[in-house]
Design a protein around this motif. Structure first.
Motif, short mmCIF file in Angstrom:
data_model
loop_
_atom_site.label_atom_id
_atom_site.label_comp_id
_atom_site.label_asym_id
_atom_site.label_seq_id
_atom_site.Cartn_x
_atom_site.Cartn_y
_atom_site.Cartn_z
N ALA A 71 0.83 -1.21 0.00
CA ALA A 71 0.00 0.00 0.00
C ALA A 71 0.86 1.26 0.00
O ALA A 71 0.35 2.36 -0.24
N GLY A 72 2.15 1.11 0.25
CA GLY A 72 3.06 2.27 0.29
C GLY A 72 3.72 2.51 -1.06
O GLY A 72 3.24 2.05 -2.11
N THR A 73 4.83 3.18 -1.01
CA THR A 73 5.51 3.59 -2.26
C THR A 73 6.74 2.74 -2.58
O THR A 73 7.36 2.94 -3.61
N ALA A 74 7.09 1.82 -1.69
CA ALA A 74 8.29 1.01 -1.91
C ALA A 74 8.11 0.10 -3.13
O ALA A 74 7.02 -0.39 -3.41
N THR A 75 9.20 -0.10 -3.85
CA THR A 75 9.18 -1.01 -4.99
C THR A 75 9.44 -2.43 -4.49
O THR A 75 10.44 -2.69 -3.83
N THR A 76 8.50 -3.32 -4.81
CA THR A 76 8.63 -4.70 -4.35
C THR A 76 7.92 -5.64 -5.31
O THR A 76 6.88 -5.31 -5.88
N SER A 77 8.49 -6.81 -5.47
CA SER A 77 7.87 -7.83 -6.32
C SER A 77 6.58 -8.36 -5.71
O SER A 77 5.80 -9.03 -6.39
N LEU A 78 6.35 -8.06 -4.44
CA LEU A 78 5.11 -8.51 -3.80
C LEU A 78 3.88 -7.88 -4.43
O LEU A 78 2.76 -8.38 -4.27
N ASN A 79 4.08 -6.76 -5.15
CA ASN A 79 2.93 -6.10 -5.79
C ASN A 79 2.25 -6.98 -6.83
O ASN A 79 1.10 -6.73 -7.21
N THR A 80 2.95 -8.02 -7.28
CA THR A 80 2.31 -8.94 -8.23
C THR A 80 1.17 -9.71 -7.57
O THR A 80 0.33 -10.30 -8.26
N HIS A 81 1.13 -9.70 -6.22
CA HIS A 81 0.07 -10.40 -5.50
C HIS A 81 -0.97 -9.41 -4.95
O HIS A 81 -1.80 -9.80 -4.12
N ALA A 82 -0.92 -8.17 -5.40
CA ALA A 82 -1.75 -7.13 -4.80
C ALA A 82 -3.23 -7.45 -4.87
O ALA A 82 -4.00 -7.15 -3.95
N ARG A 83 -3.66 -8.07 -5.96
CA ARG A 83 -5.09 -8.30 -6.14
C ARG A 83 -5.67 -9.23 -5.07
O ARG A 83 -6.74 -8.98 -4.53
N HIS A 84 -4.97 -10.32 -4.81
CA HIS A 84 -5.47 -11.30 -3.84
C HIS A 84 -4.72 -11.25 -2.52
O HIS A 84 -5.11 -11.92 -1.56
N GLY A 85 -3.65 -10.47 -2.43
CA GLY A 85 -2.88 -10.37 -1.20
C GLY A 85 -1.73 -11.36 -1.16
O GLY A 85 -1.85 -12.49 -1.62
N ALA A 86 -0.60 -10.91 -0.64
CA ALA A 86 0.58 -11.77 -0.52
C ALA A 86 0.50 -12.59 0.75
O ALA A 86 0.30 -12.05 1.84
N GLU A 87 0.63 -13.90 0.62
CA GLU A 87 0.65 -14.78 1.77
C GLU A 87 2.09 -14.96 2.24
O GLU A 87 3.04 -14.51 1.59
N ALA A 88 2.24 -15.65 3.37
CA ALA A 88 3.58 -15.83 3.95
C ALA A 88 4.55 -16.48 2.97
O ALA A 88 5.70 -16.06 2.86
N GLU A 89 4.06 -17.50 2.23
CA GLU A 89 4.98 -18.18 1.31
C GLU A 89 5.46 -17.26 0.20
O GLU A 89 6.59 -17.39 -0.29
N HIS A 90 4.62 -16.28 -0.20
CA HIS A 90 5.04 -15.31 -1.21
C HIS A 90 6.16 -14.42 -0.66
O HIS A 90 7.11 -14.08 -1.36
N VAL A 91 6.01 -14.03 0.61
CA VAL A 91 7.02 -13.18 1.24
C VAL A 91 8.35 -13.92 1.35
O VAL A 91 9.42 -13.38 1.02
N PHE A 92 8.31 -15.18 1.78
CA PHE A 92 9.54 -15.97 1.91
C PHE A 92 10.20 -16.16 0.54
O PHE A 92 11.43 -16.06 0.42
N ALA A 93 9.39 -16.43 -0.49
CA ALA A 93 9.95 -16.63 -1.83
C ALA A 93 10.56 -15.34 -2.37
O ALA A 93 11.65 -15.36 -2.98
N ALA A 94 9.89 -14.21 -2.14
CA ALA A 94 10.41 -12.93 -2.62
C ALA A 94 11.72 -12.58 -1.91
O ALA A 94 12.66 -12.06 -2.52
#
Length: 400
Positions: free
Chosen positions: A276-299
């Motif tokens: 929701a902030g301005t930081a650049t992160t690959s987690l934004n690819t999960h923005a529609r459904h939300g990033a789960e813990a496994e997405h965070v660990f993988a990123a």
């Protein structure tokens, strides 16, 4: 001073039968001599117990022949083997939103499993019991087993449970599990139901088949959505006077922690804040459904700076949690369990580095290989312990 039960012949007989069944659960075919060596029974007692268990169909006697390579003279040794399908046990994980039922044989091997979320969130106690009963019957159907073959049921719930199997309903959430499950399933199916806290069962399960196998002083922390712990001290599960020995509500008061939210919940929440902030992160690819813990660990593993920062925060928080628990209980090992354990291994190094800042007695740390099956594994083990202890008082179902 508490009364010590008298060592009556009946009590000694039940204890001996339980010890023999436990040994046979862990073994293939065994001889009377091996039973004697494992249990400390005399030959006469070992033979008498094996004969009794055979007559009751708990064990089989195998064909009387020499094992391959045994050329000793004389009559071949008698060999016995557990009748693993003499009956079955059920292990239940009764959560707030989902129920899992495991059907296991008398070796503890899973025969069938059913898992399903409650149909709606706001159910009455009667509706929850009906749902649990239907799911149990579905699992039995998958196992091609009859209800009368069930020798014991153990259910884990997300609330403290005292030594008598009563739920401590001192908080509203805990009260959701005070649904009279034991007497209801007894009335419906005739089953003996043991009730236990889910984190306590996770500790039993992991000490049986997980990272804590053989460890006598261990704390197992269920760490996915909410933090809860089971404590084994000197090989004995701690309950406390009202069943809340492993309760972690005190974390509300621990600096740098402040609540009992778990790793999966916080990874998801902090990822949402970052996206929701301005930081650049690959987690934004999960923005529609939300990033789960496994997405965070993988990123984080792929070098994403935002995800790596989240992991650093998680490691610091868990170091404070484990440091506090270790100061209180002084375990040899702390095991991180639950569904998040599949990904949480990356946190072990950073947590271990920080631990000396929060406790003078840092333990070893591990993640459980059992994943989200920890509770049902422990429930199966608790049910088997009950069956073995009470084998001479239980009636096996007639052969179909």
């Amino acid at each position: 001073m508490p009364q010590v039960p008298l060592a009556t012949p009946g009590l000694l007989r039940r204890v001996s039968a339980g010890a023999v069944l436990e040994f046979m659960r862990l073994s293939a075919a065994v001889t009377v001599t091996e039973v004697m060596e494992a249990t400390g029974l005399t030959r006469a007692t070992a033979i008498a117990v094996c004969e009794d268990l055979k007559d009751r169909r708990w064990i089989h006697e195998l064909e009387n022949q020499r094992a391959f390579g045994d050329y000793r003279k004389g009559r071949p040794a008698r060999r016995f083997e557990l009748n693993e399908r003499a009956g079955i046990v059920l292990g239940l994980d009764v959560g707030y939103s989902k129920v899992t039922v495991v059907v296991a044989d008398l070796r503890g091997d899973t025969v069938a499993k059913s898992s399903r979320p409650f149909e709606v969130a706001d159910l009455t106690a009667a509706q929850r019991i009906n749902f649990i009963d239907r799911l149990a019957m579905e699992a039995l159907g998958e196992a091609s087993a009859r209800p009368e073959e069930v020798l014991a049921v153990c259910a884990g719930v997300a609330a403290p449970v005292d030594r008598h199997g009563d739920v401590l309903a001192a908080q509203k959430f805990w009260g959701l599990f005070d649904i009279d499950l034991r007497s209801s399933l007894k009335e419906l199916r005739g089953w003996t139901v043991l009730l236990e806290n889910d984190a306590n069962l996770a500790a039993l399960g992991d000490r049986w088949l997980g990272a804590a196998a053989g460890v006598d002083d261990v704390v197992v922390i269920l760490a996915s959505e909410r933090l809860g712990s089971g404590v084994i001290d000197g090989g004995r599960l701690l309950h406390g006077s009202r069943g809340s020995a492993g309760e972690l509500a005190f974390l509300d008061l621990v600096q740098g922690v402040g609540d009992t939210y778990g790793i999966a919940h916080l990874a998801r929440t902090w990822a949402a804040e970052a996206m929701a902030g301005t930081a650049t992160t690959s987690l934004n690819t999960h923005a529609r459904h939300g990033a789960e813990a496994e997405h965070v660990f993988a990123a984080a593993a792929a070098g994403d700076a935002v995800a790596q920062d989240i992991l650093e925060r998680l490691a610091d928080r868990m170091a404070r949690v484990i440091g506090t628990v270790s100061t209180m209980y002084n375990p040899e090992l702390v095991v991180i369990g639950g569904a998040v354990a599949n990904s949480a291994g990356v946190l072990l190094g950073p947590i271990a580095e920080r631990l000396p800042d929060f406790t003078a007695t840092p333990p070893r740390i591990a993640v459980s290989p059992l994943g989200d099956a920890m509770v049902t594994v422990g429930a199966v083990r608790a049910a088997l312990d009950y069956v073995e202890k009470n084998s001479l008082d239980l009636e096996l179902a007639p052969l179909s």
